[in-house]
Design an enzyme around this catalytic site. Sequence first.
Site, PDB file in Angstrom:
ATOM      1  CB  SER A  23       4.485   5.746  -3.642  1.00 21.09           C
ATOM      2  OG  SER A  23       4.926   4.479  -4.182  1.00 21.09           O
ATOM      3  NE  ARG A  52       1.476  -4.805   1.877  1.00 28.72           N
ATOM      4  CZ  ARG A  52       1.185  -3.450   1.334  1.00 28.72           C
ATOM      5  NH1 ARG A  52       1.534  -3.277   0.176  1.00 28.72           N
ATOM      6  NH2 ARG A  52       0.951  -2.917   2.285  1.00 28.72           N
ATOM      7  CG  ASP A  87      12.629   4.876  -2.014  1.00 27.74           C
ATOM      8  OD1 ASP A  87      12.677   3.578  -2.291  1.00 27.74           O
ATOM      9  OD2 ASP A  87      11.551   5.727  -2.349  1.00 27.74           O
ATOM     10  CG  HIS A 139       8.834   3.675  -1.413  1.00 28.72           C
ATOM     11  ND1 HIS A 139       9.181   4.501  -2.158  1.00 28.72           N
ATOM     12  CD2 HIS A 139       7.705   3.194  -1.400  1.00 28.72           C
ATOM     13  CE1 HIS A 139       7.992   4.792  -2.944  1.00 28.72           C
ATOM     14  NE2 HIS A 139       7.219   4.132  -2.339  1.00 28.72           N
ATOM     15  CG  ASP A 140       6.481   1.853   3.471  1.00 26.66           C
ATOM     16  OD1 ASP A 140       6.043   2.239   2.440  1.00 26.66           O
ATOM     17  OD2 ASP A 140       6.044   0.478   3.996  1.00 26.66           O
TER      18      ASP A 140
END
Length: 355
Positions: free
Chosen positions: A134, A200, A292, A321-322
């Site tokens: 990232s 978040r 992603d 993405h994670d």
Amino acid sequence: MESVFRYEQPFELESGISLPSFHLAYTTYGQLNADKSNVVWIFHALTANSSPAEWWPGLVGEGKFFDPERYFIICVNKPGSPYGSISPLSINPATGEPYYSDFPVFTIRDMIRTYRHLRLHLGIERIHIGLGGSTGGMQLLEWAIEEPSLFEYIVPIVTNAALSPWAVAFNASQRMAIEADSTWLERREDAGQKGLAAARSIALLSYRHYNGYGITQPRDKSFVPLSKDVRYAADNYQRYQGLKLTNRFTALCYYRLSQSMDSHDVGRNRGGVEEALSQIRAKALVIGIRSDVLYPITEQEYLRDHIKDADLLSISSDFGHDGFLLEYEKIETALKKFIRAENVPPLKIVTNKYR
């Protein structure tokens, strides 16, 4: 070992702002070998710290691919983060009080230029392997362009050559959430925390994937809401993750770091992105996650196509993405093939509780 490096000379940012000094918190594992050829430099993502054994335990630690018995591993807490490096929480020498909202934006390029001073301080002339996911991958690409002969291998993961308008929009939405908290500009460490929790929650929607939520936060089909206060699993999860971040991070640091990400463009003042990527001399393995939505696989394909002789690992994952933090076994398998066998002694056989 956790340490702090202090640079007590003026440092000019890309913006033209000059800081009288800066400091970097960093963590090291293992020891430099005699010819200093075993350096692994790991770059952390947005809200992580400088201890990758904590947030990437599948790859870093005793018996793992990046084993301190073999490598000298270093990770720096990037400027702007609240985990020990210069940030909005640091004391402004001009006022004797914390910077708070007066803290300037560090571009990704500014960050790696601070790392260069730490590298020289440690006597490191060559980095065997650099890797980061990232925004960590952004830092890695910047440095591999800035000092083409520094890295032997680079592994940029779920990252890109320039932040897309889509990703900028996600960052802007998170900043708007922070701005909606009327306390966010108050000069105290816990200012804007409700806004940070909302930010978040927005971010998680870009980090994860539709399929992942279906797996980890499924609907209870027998559940019947009986009051306005009833919350579903995904609702509870978003709120919990927001609260969890406010317990370890600050709104102003998050705000500035999102602006740092927005600055990312390796082609700035270098004749464009393709010209910049052509400067990379390290052997490159680019890794992407096909699910992603934040940094789509097309962005990693672009890196592969414009970095000389680069390879691409495209990982299938339900976690978006994670996935780069979770699919470590696939990453480890690719690393074993990518790094020349003679440079990677056999791993010790240990029980891996993360598998």
